[in-house]
Design an enzyme around this catalytic site. Structure first.
Site, PDB file in Angstrom:
ATOM      1  CD  GLU A 141     -11.207   1.946   3.038  1.00  0.00           C
ATOM      2  OE1 GLU A 141     -10.182   1.489   3.559  1.00  0.00           O
ATOM      3  OE2 GLU A 141     -11.297   2.267   1.837  1.00  0.00           O
ATOM      4  NE  ARG A 162      -2.769   7.837  -4.072  1.00  0.00           N
ATOM      5  CZ  ARG A 162      -3.694   7.470  -3.190  1.00  0.00           C
ATOM      6  NH1 ARG A 162      -4.935   7.255  -3.583  1.00  0.00           N
ATOM      7  NH2 ARG A 162      -3.393   7.284  -1.913  1.00  0.00           N
ATOM      8  CE1 TYR A 172      -3.229   2.976   0.459  1.00  0.00           C
ATOM      9  CE2 TYR A 172      -2.094   3.396   2.535  1.00  0.00           C
ATOM     10  CZ  TYR A 172      -2.982   3.794   1.549  1.00  0.00           C
ATOM     11  OH  TYR A 172      -3.608   5.004   1.646  1.00  0.00           O
TER      12      TYR A 172
HETATM   13  C1  3EB Z   1      -8.015   6.448   5.338  1.00  0.00           C
HETATM   14  O1  3EB Z   1      -8.911   7.233   5.570  1.00  0.00           O
HETATM   15  C2  3EB Z   1      -8.409   5.024   5.077  1.00  0.00           C
HETATM   16  O2  3EB Z   1      -4.985   5.786  -0.229  1.00  0.00           O
HETATM   17  O3  3EB Z   1      -6.496   6.185  -1.732  1.00  0.00           O
HETATM   18  C3  3EB Z   1      -9.291   5.102   2.228  1.00  0.00           C
HETATM   19  C4  3EB Z   1      -9.580   5.536   0.917  1.00  0.00           C
HETATM   20  C5  3EB Z   1      -7.965   4.909   2.609  1.00  0.00           C
HETATM   21  C6  3EB Z   1      -8.553   5.766   0.011  1.00  0.00           C
HETATM   22  C7  3EB Z   1      -6.159   5.858  -0.579  1.00  0.00           C
HETATM   23  C8  3EB Z   1      -6.941   5.153   1.680  1.00  0.00           C
HETATM   24  C9  3EB Z   1      -7.231   5.572   0.395  1.00  0.00           C
HETATM   25  O4  3EB Z   1      -6.830   6.794   5.349  1.00  0.00           O
HETATM   26  C10 3EB Z   1      -7.642   4.419   3.984  1.00  0.00           C
END
Ligand code: 3EB
Length: 336
Positions: free
Chosen positions: A318, A142, A135
């Site tokens: 999520e 990105r 991740y």
């Molecule tokens: C967060 O709020 C949870 O890296 O694009 C949620 C949605 C999360 C998108 C991303 C990461 C991403 O950090 C994780």
């Protein structure tokens, strides 16, 4: 966009034009497909009836397959899909950097330069490779691509989902638009692009939500939202309380959007116009999550429940969503 039972999902079209269709790993692929982007995600569904995610448009749509991207566009927005298998000897950060460059170059070139919403599906998201969690590698690639594209980095970020799948290709789909959207952040949470370094060498470059005003109304694209307050994960091990915290975050994002657009009305996650997608780490948490959704929302709107790996091991779920708002009637116009 809508969800339809995957058998016979074309009934959702009803004179509208298809933009894209997303199916899930445990469903038999439909027999006939068209020229539109067709995505099969490696995420098992958990609700009783298998659903497909179908994107349609009231405006005519043109389809393109260009530079490894499947694209569908009407005169306002462009839907796109990218997939690629990783190869030995290249890093995930490198693949993601190249993918985002390709996406950004193509949307600019075709006249839809504003990236509004991106769904990122990454195999084995929590595994380690080249010294980083995959991740984190994704975040590095990105960030680099978006940095190269922008003068002012923190403006105009897309809302995003980043979710782990089983083995398979990296899959990314996205929505871009001719006109700039409005970036919305959540006052209950540290903006993700400002997360402290302990979560990774580059912080996640995404917005909590983006707003699009279009011919079909106003749409709020809410990023994958979790049980995070400030930047810390909350309610370890408790799926019910994580769901409630997540819904508090989503409501806070919607409230922030309504402050930005006071003329809109009628929007909260209970409204019929909300489409939610729930990702769970563990299928056995489904009853607790459904109970929390029902307790908080009353009637649960049509939901897609998917088994996926969130990017932090403490996060059991999520939730992402799309909420559509009508414009408030101009004063006097609606008098009877
Ligand atoms: C967060 O709020 C949870 O890296 O694009 C949620 C949605 C999360 C998108 C991303 C990461 C991403 O950090 C994780």
């Amino acid at each position: 966009m809508g969800y339809a039972e995957s058998e016979g999902a074309q009934t959702l079209l009803q004179g509208r034009f298809p933009l894209a269709r997303i199916d899930f790993s445990d469903v038999r692929p439909p027999e006939a497909t068209g020229p539109w982007p067709f995505v099969r995600l490696k995420l098992p569904q958990l609700q009783a009836v298998p659903l497909a995610e179908v994107w349609t448009s009231g405006l005519p749509v043109q389809y393109f397959h260009h530079d490894g991207l499947w694209l569908a566009a009407n005169k306002e927005i462009l839907f796109g899909y990218f997939e690629e298998h990783e190869s030995a000897g290249s890093t995930l950060a490198g693949l993601i950097h190249a993918a985002y460059r390709r996406i950004l170059t193509n949307i600019r070139g075709s006249g839809y330069p504003h990236l509004l919403r991106v769904w990122n599906y990454l195999p084995e998201i929590n595994e380690l490779s080249d010294g980083f969690e995959r991740y984190q590698q994704f975040c590095i690639g990105r960030h680099q691509a978006l940095m190269e594209e922008r003068v002012e980095f923190h403006r105009g970020l897309p809302a995003a989902t980043a979710m782990g799948t089983g083995p398979g290709p990296v899959q990314i789909y996205f929505l871009a638009s001719r006109w700039e959207g409005v970036q919305i952040e959540n006052p209950r949470q540290v903006n993700a692009y400002n997360y402290p370094r302990r979560y990774g060498p580059e912080s996640p470059s995404f917005a909590r939500a983006t707003l699009l005003s279009s011919a079909s109304g106003n749409h709020l694209f809410i990023a994958g939202t979790a049980s995070i307050v400030g930047h810390a994960s909350r309610h370890a091990g408790n799926p019910y309380r994580q769901t409630v915290e997540t819904l508090d975050n989503i409501e806070s994002v919607i409230a922030t959007a309504l402050v930005a657009h006071p003329r809109w009305h009628g929007g909260n996650p209970t409204s019929k116009a909300a489409l939610l997608k729930v990702y769970l780490r563990r299928p056995e948490h489904l009853p607790a999550i459904e109970k929390a959704l029902a307790a908080r929302l009353g009637l649960v709107p049509r939901c897609l429940f998917l088994r996926g790996d969130t990017c932090r091991s403490a996060l059991l779920l999520e939730i992402e969503g799309i909420v559509s708002f009508a414009n408030a009637e101009p004063v006097g116009a609606g008098e009877r």
